[in-house]
Design an enzyme around this catalytic site. Structure first.
Site, PDB file in Angstrom:
ATOM      1  N   HIS A 197      27.020  78.210  18.490  1.00  0.00           N
ATOM      2  CA  HIS A 197      28.555  77.992  18.217  1.00  0.00           C
ATOM      3  C   HIS A 197      28.455  78.702  16.665  1.00  0.00           C
ATOM      4  O   HIS A 197      27.654  78.715  16.102  1.00  0.00           O
ATOM      5  CB  HIS A 197      28.699  76.472  18.007  1.00  0.00           C
ATOM      6  CG  HIS A 197      29.993  76.120  17.482  1.00  0.00           C
ATOM      7  ND1 HIS A 197      30.567  76.358  16.326  1.00  0.00           N
ATOM      8  CD2 HIS A 197      31.053  75.551  18.545  1.00  0.00           C
ATOM      9  CE1 HIS A 197      31.819  75.869  16.382  1.00  0.00           C
ATOM     10  NE2 HIS A 197      31.902  75.496  17.451  1.00  0.00           N
TER      11      HIS A 197
ATOM     12  N   ASP B  99      21.745  71.444  17.116  1.00  0.00           N
ATOM     13  CA  ASP B  99      23.118  71.034  16.894  1.00  0.00           C
ATOM     14  C   ASP B  99      23.675  70.319  18.229  1.00  0.00           C
ATOM     15  O   ASP B  99      23.543  70.732  19.400  1.00  0.00           O
ATOM     16  CB  ASP B  99      23.937  72.581  17.091  1.00  0.00           C
ATOM     17  CG  ASP B  99      25.360  72.457  17.139  1.00  0.00           C
ATOM     18  OD1 ASP B  99      26.035  71.332  17.224  1.00  0.00           O
ATOM     19  OD2 ASP B  99      25.993  73.497  17.141  1.00  0.00           O
TER      20      ASP B  99
ATOM     21  N   GLN C 227      27.559  68.770  20.957  1.00  0.00           N
ATOM     22  CA  GLN C 227      28.149  68.577  22.627  1.00  0.00           C
ATOM     23  C   GLN C 227      27.208  67.762  23.462  1.00  0.00           C
ATOM     24  O   GLN C 227      27.221  67.601  24.733  1.00  0.00           O
ATOM     25  CB  GLN C 227      28.188  70.156  23.351  1.00  0.00           C
ATOM     26  CG  GLN C 227      29.273  70.785  22.602  1.00  0.00           C
ATOM     27  CD  GLN C 227      30.917  70.388  22.760  1.00  0.00           C
ATOM     28  OE1 GLN C 227      31.191  69.448  23.521  1.00  0.00           O
ATOM     29  NE2 GLN C 227      31.546  70.974  21.996  1.00  0.00           N
TER      30      GLN C 227
ATOM     31  N   LYS D 202      34.173  64.154  18.536  1.00  0.00           N
ATOM     32  CA  LYS D 202      33.845  64.396  19.745  1.00  0.00           C
ATOM     33  C   LYS D 202      33.484  63.187  20.485  1.00  0.00           C
ATOM     34  O   LYS D 202      33.114  63.302  21.885  1.00  0.00           O
ATOM     35  CB  LYS D 202      32.994  65.497  19.922  1.00  0.00           C
ATOM     36  CG  LYS D 202      33.586  66.632  19.151  1.00  0.00           C
ATOM     37  CD  LYS D 202      32.413  68.041  19.611  1.00  0.00           C
ATOM     38  CE  LYS D 202      32.890  69.242  18.648  1.00  0.00           C
ATOM     39  NZ  LYS D 202      34.134  69.978  18.726  1.00  0.00           N
TER      40      LYS D 202
ATOM     41  N   CYS E 227      34.761  79.372  19.643  1.00  0.00           N
ATOM     42  CA  CYS E 227      33.923  79.608  18.300  1.00  0.00           C
ATOM     43  C   CYS E 227      32.579  80.201  18.834  1.00  0.00           C
ATOM     44  O   CYS E 227      31.585  79.776  18.457  1.00  0.00           O
ATOM     45  CB  CYS E 227      33.563  78.277  17.606  1.00  0.00           C
ATOM     46  SG  CYS E 227      34.915  77.763  16.699  1.00  0.00           S
TER      47      CYS E 227
END
Lengths: 143, 413
Positions: B129, B206, B209, B232, B371
């Site tokens: 991302h 990261d 998600q 999220k 992104c």
């Protein structure tokens, strides 16, 4: 809403998208200019033929790739520009483009809608020595 | 809810917690499939925020009055709750930030600027991302370090041979997205971590998600740093998390300076507060942090294993349904091996046009580059349409997506 607008105008935009007018190249163009929306990937390259006095536009051709709004806008503009004075082209703004398209354009899509207009205007300004850019990008003029 | 982990989610009970899902646009009920961008917020979390402002609101850490003490305790305990949620040792390892991007920047500036120089290498993946990609790219420019990218293969997986080739003694940082927000690929983060550590590199995962969608244990992954966002995962916006191993955070200098993060200040010198406050300068996102802890409770009540299974089942169902059409090209791995999202393109219809038509049927998706511009360039597409799922979505909603796509297909035919 763009293509989510009223049906008549939506049909007009889809018609121009599927059957673009003045699509192609003009070898003897007075000037040629290209522009893009980096975020969307829309591109428009436009050839413009001016009359002998270089005061009015005789005809326009374009080629490009991208969403329906960007491509239909280029197609409709190519028809509208034929016969228009260069001064009138330079006067055009986003409201004129939205009027031409006949639908409300959401803030997210306004860049798509005005790309062709910006390309034509920048092309003319570069040709007359009033501007110096390689490519037009709609990112530069957030409004 | 007290259901065993093997039972499926009760989506209709869950939907009762999300009144926003009842909204209608021009007679069509909302089908919210933009969860990878932001999830909706359950009443429990909204109520938590309202309760905080109605009953507790005060600044933290400095007041001696009742409200400030209550707010401070709740805010600090929120760190404990989040630590528990991701398997961290304790609050010392959990820094509250604004979002994943700020967590990334905190390490990039606090560690990267200080430690990196010419000859050093940062290894990312081609599916990063922009939060990681742009940040490390700019840190590399500032320090003279070099960024290298682990290849993504044709099926949307990381080329692990290439990873082993790229990660060497020169590698100082390996930063990898746990789940791709574009491809839906679930990366082998434990394996990559082993390669990073074998080469004495630090390892940043990261988790923007992954944390909302699956059980995550940062110690199992052995991540040195781990980042994710509250919004999220049923929490509010404005709150993100940076996990860091305590000894690393201890060694790092602060990223932001100011109030709250100091211990002793004179006109000449300052010393820093203990972890994690050293990295939380200024008035922090107090109600957001407390609400994030509530979101952790909400998700744990459902059970993260069940959250994971529900998302993957919907993604597989969407993949299978989209695969019925020859004019739909899906990005990323097969239906049985992806997280809760599917990105695709419909031939002859730009993603923005597709999403606008879907919007007429109140189907909310994301269209664009999500992104991940360089990844889209590599895949040879300017953009894609992404449907991403969460605990309240149903197969009927996937069917509605398919029907609305058919309308777009007819319109552009």
């Amino acid at each position: 809403m763009g293509i989510g607008g009223s049906d008549m105008y939506r049909q007009q935009i889809l018609d121009h998208y599927k059957n673009p007018r003045n699509y192609g190249e003009i070898e003897e163009a007075t000037f040629t200019h290209v522009g893009e929306n980096p975020m969307c990937g829309d591109t428009i390259e436009m050839d413009v033929v001016l009359d002998d006095d270089e005061e009015a536009i005789e005809r326009v051709a374009f080629r490009g790739d991208g969403c329906a709004i960007s491509q239909a806008s280029a197609s409709m503009l190519s028809e509208q520009l034929a016969g228009m004075s260069v001064a009138d082209l330079e006067e055009m703004d986003r409201d004129d483009v939205v009027d031409m398209l006949g639908v409300d354009i959401s803030p997210m899509r306004i860049k798509c809608a005005v790309l062709a207009e910006k390309v034509a205007q920048d092309g003319a300004e570069i040709y007359f020595g009033e501007k110096d850019v390689d490519r037009t990008t709609t990112e530069d003029d957030e409004e | 809810m007290g259901l065993s982990e093997s039972e499926p989610l009760d989506t209709s009970a869950i939907r009762d917690d999300f009144p926003i899902l009842e909204r209608e646009f021009r007679g069509e009920q909302l089908v919210y499939l933009d969860n990878a961008a932001t999830s909706q917020t359950p009443d429990q979390v909204v109520d938590n925020i309202a309760h905080y402002y109605r009953n507790t609101n005060a600044n933290v850490h400095r007041g001696l009055h009742h409200l400030s003490q209550e707010a401070s305790i709740a805010y600090e305990e929120a760190h404990d709750r989040v630590a528990e949620f991701i398997g961290a040792e304790g609050r010392e390892e959990v820094v509250f930030t604004k979002n994943t991007t700020e967590s990334m920047n905190t390490v990039a500036y606090a560690w990267g600027l200080a430690e990196l120089g010419p000859g050093d290498e940062i290894v990312l993946t081609e599916m990063e991302h922009h939060a990681a990609l742009v940040t490390w790219q700019q840190i590399a420019k500032k320090t003279g370090a070099e960024v290298k990218y682990i290849r993504v293969d044709d099926e949307g997986y990381l080329d692990m041979d290439h990873a082993r080739e790229l990660i060497t003694d020169d590698t100082e940082m390996v930063s990898v997205v746990h789940v791709s927000n574009t491809l839906g690929t679930i990366n082998p983060v434990t394996e990559i971590g082993e390669i990073a550590h074998d080469n004495d590199a630090l390892y940043f995962v990261d988790g923007a998600q992954s944390v909302p969608h699956m059980p995550v244990d940062v110690q199992d992954i052995d991540a040195d740093f781990f980042a994710f966002s509250g919004h999220k995962m049923c929490g509010p916006t404005g709150i993100g998390v940076l996990y860091g191993k305590e000894h690393l955070l201890e060694e790092m200098q602060p990223y932001l300076y100011g109030g709250m993060m100091i211990e002793k200040v004179t006109y000449e010198e300052s010393t820093w507060h203990e972890l994690p406050w050293k990295f939380e300068a200024g008035t922090p996102p107090i109600s957001e942090g407390i609400a994030l802890a509530e979101a952790c409770d909400y998700l744990d009540d459902i059970g993260m294993e069940r959250v994971r299974r529900h998302g993957e089942e919907l993604a597989e169902y969407a993949y299978d349904r989209l695969s019925e059409f020859e004019d739909i090209n899906i990005l990323g791995p097969g239906g049985d091996d992806r997280s809760a999202l599917v990105s695709f393109n419909l031939d002859g219809v730009h993603a923005h046009d597709a999403s606008e038509i879907l919007n007429e049927y109140a189907v909310a998706v994301r269209a664009g580059d999500h992104c991940t511009q360089p990844l889209h360039d590599k895949l040879g597409v300017s953009s894609s349409t992404r449907a991403s799922f969460y605990i309240y979505n149903t197969k009927a909603e996937v069917d509605k997506l398919i029907d609305a796509l058919d309308e777009a297909r007819q319109l552009f035919a």
